[in-house]
Scaffold this motif. Sequence first.
Motif, PDB file in Angstrom:
ATOM      1  N   ALA A   7     -22.689   9.271  30.563  1.00 11.56           N
ATOM      2  CA  ALA A   7     -22.444   7.849  30.606  1.00 11.56           C
ATOM      3  C   ALA A   7     -22.612   6.935  29.432  1.00 11.56           C
ATOM      4  O   ALA A   7     -21.817   6.141  29.366  1.00 11.56           O
ATOM      5  N   ILE A   8     -23.218   7.567  28.410  1.00 12.77           N
ATOM      6  CA  ILE A   8     -23.448   7.036  27.271  1.00 12.77           C
ATOM      7  C   ILE A   8     -22.266   6.927  26.461  1.00 12.77           C
ATOM      8  O   ILE A   8     -21.784   5.998  25.870  1.00 12.77           O
ATOM      9  N   PHE A   9     -21.673   8.312  26.459  1.00 13.57           N
ATOM     10  CA  PHE A   9     -20.199   8.471  25.790  1.00 13.57           C
ATOM     11  C   PHE A   9     -19.187   7.578  26.517  1.00 13.57           C
ATOM     12  O   PHE A   9     -18.265   7.196  25.606  1.00 13.57           O
ATOM     13  N   ALA A  10     -19.021   7.702  27.904  1.00 14.21           N
ATOM     14  CA  ALA A  10     -18.066   6.931  28.343  1.00 14.21           C
ATOM     15  C   ALA A  10     -18.185   5.395  28.039  1.00 14.21           C
ATOM     16  O   ALA A  10     -17.102   4.977  27.909  1.00 14.21           O
ATOM     17  N   ARG A  11     -19.230   4.955  28.207  1.00 15.19           N
ATOM     18  CA  ARG A  11     -19.255   3.525  27.739  1.00 15.19           C
ATOM     19  C   ARG A  11     -19.077   2.996  26.390  1.00 15.19           C
ATOM     20  O   ARG A  11     -18.318   1.910  25.980  1.00 15.19           O
ATOM     21  N   LEU A  12     -19.416   3.919  25.446  1.00 15.68           N
ATOM     22  CA  LEU A  12     -18.929   3.636  24.005  1.00 15.68           C
ATOM     23  C   LEU A  12     -17.470   3.685  23.836  1.00 15.68           C
ATOM     24  O   LEU A  12     -16.699   3.088  23.437  1.00 15.68           O
ATOM     25  N   MET A  13     -16.991   4.835  24.496  1.00 13.27           N
ATOM     26  CA  MET A  13     -15.584   5.332  24.218  1.00 13.27           C
ATOM     27  C   MET A  13     -14.666   4.167  24.881  1.00 13.27           C
ATOM     28  O   MET A  13     -13.754   3.742  24.169  1.00 13.27           O
ATOM     29  N   ARG A  14     -15.037   3.611  26.100  1.00 16.22           N
ATOM     30  CA  ARG A  14     -14.357   2.454  26.633  1.00 16.22           C
ATOM     31  C   ARG A  14     -14.181   1.282  26.052  1.00 16.22           C
ATOM     32  O   ARG A  14     -13.204   0.766  25.624  1.00 16.22           O
ATOM     33  N   ALA A  15     -15.547   1.063  25.348  1.00 16.32           N
ATOM     34  CA  ALA A  15     -15.571  -0.279  24.446  1.00 16.32           C
ATOM     35  C   ALA A  15     -14.684  -0.049  23.202  1.00 16.32           C
ATOM     36  O   ALA A  15     -13.967  -0.863  22.681  1.00 16.32           O
ATOM     37  N   GLU A  16     -14.874   1.071  22.703  1.00 13.58           N
ATOM     38  CA  GLU A  16     -13.913   1.353  21.412  1.00 13.58           C
ATOM     39  C   GLU A  16     -12.459   1.368  21.715  1.00 13.58           C
ATOM     40  O   GLU A  16     -11.563   0.932  20.856  1.00 13.58           O
ATOM     41  N   VAL A  17     -12.048   1.942  22.817  1.00 11.07           N
ATOM     42  CA  VAL A  17     -10.762   2.249  23.221  1.00 11.07           C
ATOM     43  C   VAL A  17      -9.992   0.721  23.513  1.00 11.07           C
ATOM     44  O   VAL A  17      -8.982   0.185  22.930  1.00 11.07           O
ATOM     45  N   LEU A  18     -10.886  -0.217  23.943  1.00 17.27           N
ATOM     46  CA  LEU A  18     -10.388  -1.707  24.391  1.00 17.27           C
ATOM     47  C   LEU A  18     -10.312  -2.315  22.873  1.00 17.27           C
ATOM     48  O   LEU A  18      -9.456  -3.084  22.771  1.00 17.27           O
ATOM     49  N   ARG A  19     -11.284  -1.919  22.066  1.00 15.36           N
ATOM     50  CA  ARG A  19     -11.115  -2.831  20.866  1.00 15.36           C
ATOM     51  C   ARG A  19      -9.809  -2.403  20.060  1.00 15.36           C
ATOM     52  O   ARG A  19      -9.008  -3.117  19.467  1.00 15.36           O
ATOM     53  N   ALA A  20      -9.596  -0.905  19.897  1.00 15.29           N
ATOM     54  CA  ALA A  20      -8.519  -0.747  19.311  1.00 15.29           C
ATOM     55  C   ALA A  20      -7.173  -0.962  20.045  1.00 15.29           C
ATOM     56  O   ALA A  20      -6.082  -1.204  19.134  1.00 15.29           O
ATOM     57  N   ARG A  21      -7.147  -0.868  21.271  1.00 18.79           N
ATOM     58  CA  ARG A  21      -5.984  -1.291  22.176  1.00 18.79           C
ATOM     59  C   ARG A  21      -5.501  -2.913  21.921  1.00 18.79           C
ATOM     60  O   ARG A  21      -4.308  -2.717  21.758  1.00 18.79           O
ATOM     61  N   GLY A  22      -6.350  -3.538  21.426  1.00 18.80           N
ATOM     62  CA  GLY A  22      -6.037  -4.950  21.160  1.00 18.80           C
ATOM     63  C   GLY A  22      -5.358  -5.057  19.837  1.00 18.80           C
ATOM     64  O   GLY A  22      -5.124  -6.106  19.456  1.00 18.80           O
ATOM     65  N   SER A  23      -5.563  -4.101  18.966  1.00 20.88           N
ATOM     66  CA  SER A  23      -5.423  -4.487  17.439  1.00 20.88           C
ATOM     67  C   SER A  23      -3.927  -4.521  17.205  1.00 20.88           C
ATOM     68  O   SER A  23      -3.214  -3.864  17.920  1.00 20.88           O
ATOM     69  N   VAL A  24      -3.475  -5.280  15.973  1.00 26.87           N
ATOM     70  CA  VAL A  24      -2.084  -5.407  15.700  1.00 26.87           C
ATOM     71  C   VAL A  24      -1.199  -4.056  15.463  1.00 26.87           C
ATOM     72  O   VAL A  24      -0.228  -3.809  15.855  1.00 26.87           O
ATOM     73  N   PHE A  25      -1.969  -2.707  15.007  1.00 29.29           N
ATOM     74  CA  PHE A  25      -1.308  -1.826  14.738  1.00 29.29           C
ATOM     75  C   PHE A  25      -0.863  -1.206  16.033  1.00 29.29           C
ATOM     76  O   PHE A  25       0.210  -0.407  15.952  1.00 29.29           O
ATOM     77  N   VAL A  26      -1.490  -1.253  17.272  1.00 31.00           N
ATOM     78  CA  VAL A  26      -1.188  -0.527  18.369  1.00 31.00           C
ATOM     79  C   VAL A  26       0.139  -1.394  18.812  1.00 31.00           C
ATOM     80  O   VAL A  26       0.988  -0.631  19.579  1.00 31.00           O
ATOM     81  N   GLU A  27      -0.028  -2.923  18.747  1.00 30.56           N
ATOM     82  CA  GLU A  27       0.949  -3.600  19.364  1.00 30.56           C
ATOM     83  C   GLU A  27       2.459  -3.189  18.624  1.00 30.56           C
ATOM     84  O   GLU A  27       3.535  -2.899  19.032  1.00 30.56           O
ATOM     85  N   ALA A  28       2.220  -2.971  17.040  1.00 23.27           N
ATOM     86  CA  ALA A  28       3.035  -2.501  16.237  1.00 23.27           C
ATOM     87  C   ALA A  28       3.726  -1.421  16.539  1.00 23.27           C
ATOM     88  O   ALA A  28       4.871  -1.289  16.701  1.00 23.27           O
ATOM     89  N   SER A  29       2.926  -0.368  17.159  1.00 26.92           N
ATOM     90  CA  SER A  29       3.513   0.947  17.391  1.00 26.92           C
ATOM     91  C   SER A  29       4.320   0.741  18.895  1.00 26.92           C
ATOM     92  O   SER A  29       5.352   1.548  18.875  1.00 26.92           O
ATOM     93  N   TYR A  30       4.065  -0.076  19.688  1.00 27.54           N
ATOM     94  CA  TYR A  30       4.782  -0.223  20.736  1.00 27.54           C
ATOM     95  C   TYR A  30       5.980  -0.938  20.527  1.00 27.54           C
ATOM     96  O   TYR A  30       7.256  -0.654  20.819  1.00 27.54           O
ATOM     97  N   LEU A  31       6.062  -2.090  19.450  1.00 30.13           N
ATOM     98  CA  LEU A  31       7.489  -2.608  19.060  1.00 30.13           C
ATOM     99  C   LEU A  31       8.281  -1.809  18.561  1.00 30.13           C
ATOM    100  O   LEU A  31       9.705  -1.967  18.623  1.00 30.13           O
ATOM    101  N   GLN A  32       7.643  -0.820  17.915  1.00 29.71           N
ATOM    102  CA  GLN A  32       8.621   0.271  16.972  1.00 29.71           C
ATOM    103  C   GLN A  32       9.235   1.395  18.121  1.00 29.71           C
ATOM    104  O   GLN A  32       9.784   2.039  17.670  1.00 29.71           O
ATOM    105  N   GLY A  33       8.852   0.980  19.431  1.00 28.84           N
ATOM    106  CA  GLY A  33       9.302   1.840  20.533  1.00 28.84           C
ATOM    107  C   GLY A  33       8.245   3.183  20.899  1.00 28.84           C
ATOM    108  O   GLY A  33       8.820   3.907  21.595  1.00 28.84           O
ATOM    109  N   GLY A  34       7.183   3.214  20.438  1.00 29.28           N
ATOM    110  CA  GLY A  34       6.382   4.082  20.941  1.00 29.28           C
ATOM    111  C   GLY A  34       5.861   4.183  22.318  1.00 29.28           C
ATOM    112  O   GLY A  34       5.701   2.932  22.759  1.00 29.28           O
TER     113      GLY A  34
END
Lengths: 283, 334
Positions: A164-191
């Motif tokens: 549970a502890i790992f799952a919670r941390l991982m979820r929070a980290e993924v949500l944080r990374a998911r919202g960042s500009v570089f992920v958006e940029a990756s989508y825009l480049q067609g990823g």
Amino acid sequence: MTSLTGLVTPTERIRAAGRSAVRVPPTVAAAAVVIVVVLLWSLVPWLFTSYDPTVGDTAEKLTAPSGAHWFGTDHLGRDVFARVVYGTASSVTSALVAVSIGLVVGSIIGLASGFLRGAVDVVLGRVVDVLLAIPSFLLAVVIVSSLGFQTINAAIATGVSAIAIFARLMRAEVLRARGSVFVEASYLQGGNRLHALLGHVLPNTYTSVVALAVLQFGTSILVIASLAFLGYGDPPPASDWGLLVASGKSYATAPWLIYAPALVIVITVLSVNRISTWLRRTQ
Amino acid sequence: MSRSYGRYALLRAAQALIVILLAYVGTFLVISVLPGDPITNMLRDPQNGLTDDEIQQVVAHYGLDKPVVIQLILSLGRFVTGDLGFSLQSNLPVSQLLGDALPSTLTLAGTALLLSVVIAVVIAYGVQYLPSRWARGVLRSVPSLFLSVPNFVVGLILIEIFAFRLHVFTTIDPDSAAATLFAALTLAIPVSAPLAEVLIANLDHESRQEYALVARSRGLSQARLFARHLVKPSMLPAVAMIALIVGELLGGAVITETIFGRDGLGTVVQKAVTSQDVPVLQAVVSLAAVVFVTVNLLADLASPLLDPRLDARPRRKAAPERDATPERELEVSA
């Protein structure tokens, strides 16, 4: 030597790494030495003691720590230091098994619920809630009692209670990374989503998850030692650290039987925790 | 607008109920689906000397001859109506076993909770205000030391020093005040560490706020500033930790009660595990989940009331931007 575009050349990067590597606080260096010694104990125990961990000299039973027997001897005249050193492999391996289970299963759960969101997130979120609702030590006790009293089962139980502890941390980290500009940029480049997940989101969760894994390694040593103390691990003549303390408590006249293995546990966990704190702060 | 707080409370309560039921199902599955079916093993064990008739009775009661799903529904139905079944070991109702053990554990855990708060406050105060830098540094490392010492080692060392050498208490009478105090201390030490960490961080933050500066400029001494202004805001975030702490206390009770020879819930668990007494185990774990979830729920419901900034209801003099988004504030805290 920064170029106009602000890019850092590979040589500069290596130099920067070199500079930061020098700045290791002395306590962290000491902790690293402790960890290396403990790992060596578990890999090549015979290099550290000439005594046999299972055969003792009954004429020398319950002798206090001395030059010949650093941690004294037990009720069968066995060298306690040898028993601690030879017990390391089992204690360290089971902690590693526990961390691996928590890390892998917890990360997959956290990754799935953070990245897919929606119904998956709701369902997995409740699973994590349930795992958190049962006190982790109690959960470990119930699982080990269901699987059977063996050290490997104690390790599995400890791992499951850490999911549970790992799952919670991982979820929070993924949500944080998911919202960042570089992920958006990756989508825009067609990823596509998978590319974004593996190429951009996952690498960015790395540091904090590793710091937690190191911390959990220390916690797992404590939990597994506690389970062994209660007699839920391999029976004697195994010499898990927790079991050594448990069998030492019957001899009130020989307190070193408790203090010596206890000291090893405390110093090991303290070192692991120190390294985890340092990793978290230097990320 | 207090309707939004009511709705939030209702939603959280429903969520809590679901988690409790799922925890029961999860425990049931862990105990009955994993290899090595404890009930059957225990029934077949000739040492227990059960007659065929008695075995038939137990099998019928738990529906052991039926599929797991039916067993689960039977068991869940009993749990919802408050029937916890009978101990396989002693044949007593599980609710009676737990009821007998509960007061001892409550005394132990309550004292431990109090002690851990005191220890945490003392450490946090010392780290902030001790005159010597060296002493502050030593005190700062105490929480991580507390986190690295196994519970059973603390207990054994306390017994070795205070019972065997100094004769402050005896392990023969584990329910005496002195013995209870030392058992509670054993339980409190690992619990106080995370609490102290949170307090230290918050105290550091709060003492740099302007209101602290104003209070100091009014001539308040350090101790009075600490007691009158800083403790409360520094403790507030710790309320969110209370459920975790209660869980830790219940888990730690297994070890502490075994070492000190107390007859509490922890000892009940330990005995149930040794004798594979499934109904008792299932009941204790469900009880722990109920306690954890309830405390968590209360902490969640209380934090908006304790901290006006998280309040769903608009305050008369609250800042306008807080009023504009009460719902979102709540979602963040949930």
